[in-house]
Write a protein that holds these residues in place. Structure first.
Motif, mmCIF file in Angstrom:
data_model
loop_
_atom_site.group_PDB
_atom_site.id
_atom_site.type_symbol
_atom_site.label_atom_id
_atom_site.label_comp_id
_atom_site.label_asym_id
_atom_site.label_seq_id
_atom_site.Cartn_x
_atom_site.Cartn_y
_atom_site.Cartn_z
ATOM 1 N N GLY A 1 0.793 -1.196 0.059
ATOM 2 C CA GLY A 1 0.144 -0.091 -0.172
ATOM 3 C C GLY A 1 0.918 1.312 0.024
ATOM 4 O O GLY A 1 1.929 1.083 -0.307
ATOM 5 N N GLY A 2 0.334 2.418 0.245
ATOM 6 C CA GLY A 2 1.015 3.680 0.470
ATOM 7 C C GLY A 2 0.783 4.667 -0.552
ATOM 8 O O GLY A 2 1.393 5.752 -0.143
ATOM 9 N N ILE A 3 0.235 4.270 -1.505
ATOM 10 C CA ILE A 3 -0.334 5.540 -2.325
ATOM 11 C C ILE A 3 -1.641 6.066 -2.076
ATOM 12 O O ILE A 3 -2.710 5.310 -1.820
ATOM 13 N N SER A 4 -1.700 7.477 -1.722
ATOM 14 C CA SER A 4 -2.929 7.859 -1.285
ATOM 15 C C SER A 4 -3.613 8.646 -2.291
ATOM 16 O O SER A 4 -4.840 8.953 -2.387
ATOM 17 N N SER A 5 -3.038 8.892 -3.676
ATOM 18 C CA SER A 5 -3.879 9.333 -4.778
ATOM 19 C C SER A 5 -2.760 9.116 -5.827
ATOM 20 O O SER A 5 -1.844 9.091 -5.890
ATOM 21 N N TRP A 6 -3.840 9.222 -7.204
ATOM 22 C CA TRP A 6 -2.771 9.213 -8.507
ATOM 23 C C TRP A 6 -3.598 9.725 -9.627
ATOM 24 O O TRP A 6 -4.998 10.082 -9.470
ATOM 25 N N SER A 7 -2.871 10.507 -10.530
ATOM 26 C CA SER A 7 -3.765 11.044 -11.631
ATOM 27 C C SER A 7 -2.846 10.971 -12.828
ATOM 28 O O SER A 7 -1.717 10.604 -12.547
ATOM 29 N N SER A 8 -3.364 10.822 -13.997
ATOM 30 C CA SER A 8 -2.552 10.725 -15.114
ATOM 31 C C SER A 8 -2.944 11.810 -16.041
ATOM 32 O O SER A 8 -4.122 12.340 -16.161
ATOM 33 N N ASP A 9 -1.799 12.348 -16.850
ATOM 34 C CA ASP A 9 -2.177 13.397 -17.885
ATOM 35 C C ASP A 9 -1.561 12.701 -19.398
ATOM 36 O O ASP A 9 -0.513 13.030 -19.468
ATOM 37 N N ALA A 10 -2.411 12.228 -19.887
ATOM 38 C CA ALA A 10 -1.962 11.602 -21.312
ATOM 39 C C ALA A 10 -1.268 12.514 -22.135
ATOM 40 O O ALA A 10 -0.414 12.286 -23.212
ATOM 41 N N ALA A 11 -1.598 14.040 -22.437
ATOM 42 C CA ALA A 11 -1.094 14.959 -23.071
ATOM 43 C C ALA A 11 0.360 15.074 -22.822
ATOM 44 O O ALA A 11 0.977 15.446 -23.942
ATOM 45 N N LYS A 12 0.882 14.853 -21.484
ATOM 46 C CA LYS A 12 2.059 15.131 -21.142
ATOM 47 C C LYS A 12 2.912 13.844 -21.095
ATOM 48 O O LYS A 12 4.043 13.745 -20.591
ATOM 49 N N SER A 13 2.022 12.772 -20.969
ATOM 50 C CA SER A 13 2.699 11.309 -20.643
ATOM 51 C C SER A 13 3.129 11.338 -19.284
ATOM 52 O O SER A 13 4.499 10.836 -19.102
ATOM 53 N N VAL A 14 2.511 11.969 -18.239
ATOM 54 C CA VAL A 14 2.899 12.132 -16.874
ATOM 55 C C VAL A 14 1.763 11.407 -16.084
ATOM 56 O O VAL A 14 0.717 11.387 -16.072
ATOM 57 N N LEU A 15 2.460 10.494 -14.993
ATOM 58 C CA LEU A 15 1.356 9.881 -14.138
ATOM 59 C C LEU A 15 1.893 10.481 -12.703
ATOM 60 O O LEU A 15 3.145 10.353 -12.227
ATOM 61 N N SER A 16 1.128 10.841 -11.824
ATOM 62 C CA SER A 16 1.255 11.528 -10.820
ATOM 63 C C SER A 16 1.026 10.480 -9.657
ATOM 64 O O SER A 16 -0.206 10.206 -9.502
ATOM 65 N N LEU A 17 1.799 10.388 -8.537
ATOM 66 C CA LEU A 17 1.433 9.341 -7.338
ATOM 67 C C LEU A 17 1.694 10.330 -6.177
ATOM 68 O O LEU A 17 2.733 11.025 -6.239
ATOM 69 N N THR A 18 0.949 10.363 -5.093
ATOM 70 C CA THR A 18 1.006 10.906 -4.032
ATOM 71 C C THR A 18 1.199 9.806 -2.995
ATOM 72 O O THR A 18 0.063 9.022 -2.574
ATOM 73 N N PHE A 19 1.882 9.481 -2.294
ATOM 74 C CA PHE A 19 2.246 8.394 -1.161
ATOM 75 C C PHE A 19 1.972 9.125 0.077
ATOM 76 O O PHE A 19 2.156 10.132 0.330
ATOM 77 N N SER A 20 1.505 8.045 1.020
ATOM 78 C CA SER A 20 0.943 8.446 2.317
ATOM 79 C C SER A 20 2.046 8.642 3.106
ATOM 80 O O SER A 20 2.095 9.138 4.136
ATOM 81 N N ALA A 21 3.333 7.957 2.688
ATOM 82 C CA ALA A 21 4.384 8.381 3.359
ATOM 83 C C ALA A 21 5.681 8.021 2.243
ATOM 84 O O ALA A 21 5.247 7.660 1.057
ATOM 85 N N ALA A 22 6.888 8.264 2.665
ATOM 86 C CA ALA A 22 8.034 8.116 1.774
ATOM 87 C C ALA A 22 7.978 6.475 1.805
ATOM 88 O O ALA A 22 8.996 5.932 2.322
#
Length: 145
Positions: free
Chosen positions: A79-100
């Motif tokens: 576990g440990g991911i608190s949110s995620w999103s993707s931006d296909a136009a920029k080919s970026v996947l963003s992850l926010t971890f609940s901790a490092a």
């Protein structure tokens, strides 16, 4: 980076040049693997869940009844991911971890993909499947959609 050095405001930008979405049937595992070099020697992450999406009593007792994240050194967390999103136009996947969750990452990480658009789409679909494999992931999926 240790907890005492972690800066929650900073964002890691990780340049992903190799990635795979695979079903490892011999070990009953679904995996999304990412690497910063073609051989995964510099830095790599793999995200895994059981193919069945089911966990046994021992997994639940040990709080291992969710996806796992492993780095190329073999360090693994559950576990440990608190949110995620993707931006296909920029080919970026963003992850926010609940901790490092892995020492090398900050709480927020942008995964910048240097891959063809169809491969990026395959990775995003892999993350959707990964997070849909258990109840926690389905909640995260609904919050991040």
């Amino acid at each position: 980076m240790g907890d005492d050095q972690m800066n929650e405001e900073s964002i890691d930008n990780i340049e992903v040049v190799a990635a795979a979405v695979v079903e490892l049937r011999d070990v009953e595992t679904f995996c999304v693997a990412l690497a910063t070099d073609r051989h995964g020697e510099k830095f790599g992450l793999s995200f895994q869940v059981p193919l069945s999406g089911r966990h046994d009593d021992q997994d639940r007792r040990l709080e291992m009844d969710t996806y796992s994240i492993s780095d190329n050194l073999g360090r693994t967390v559950y576990g440990g991911i608190s949110s995620w999103s993707s931006d296909a136009a920029k080919s970026v996947l963003s992850l926010t971890f609940s901790a490092a969750v892995v020492d090398a990452l900050n709480v927020r990480s942008n995964l910048n993909f240097h891959l063809p658009p169809d491969k990026f789409d395959e990775i995003v679909e892999g993350f959707r499947r990964l997070f849909a494999a258990d109840e926690w992931g389905r909640r995260l999926q609904a919050e991040s959609s």
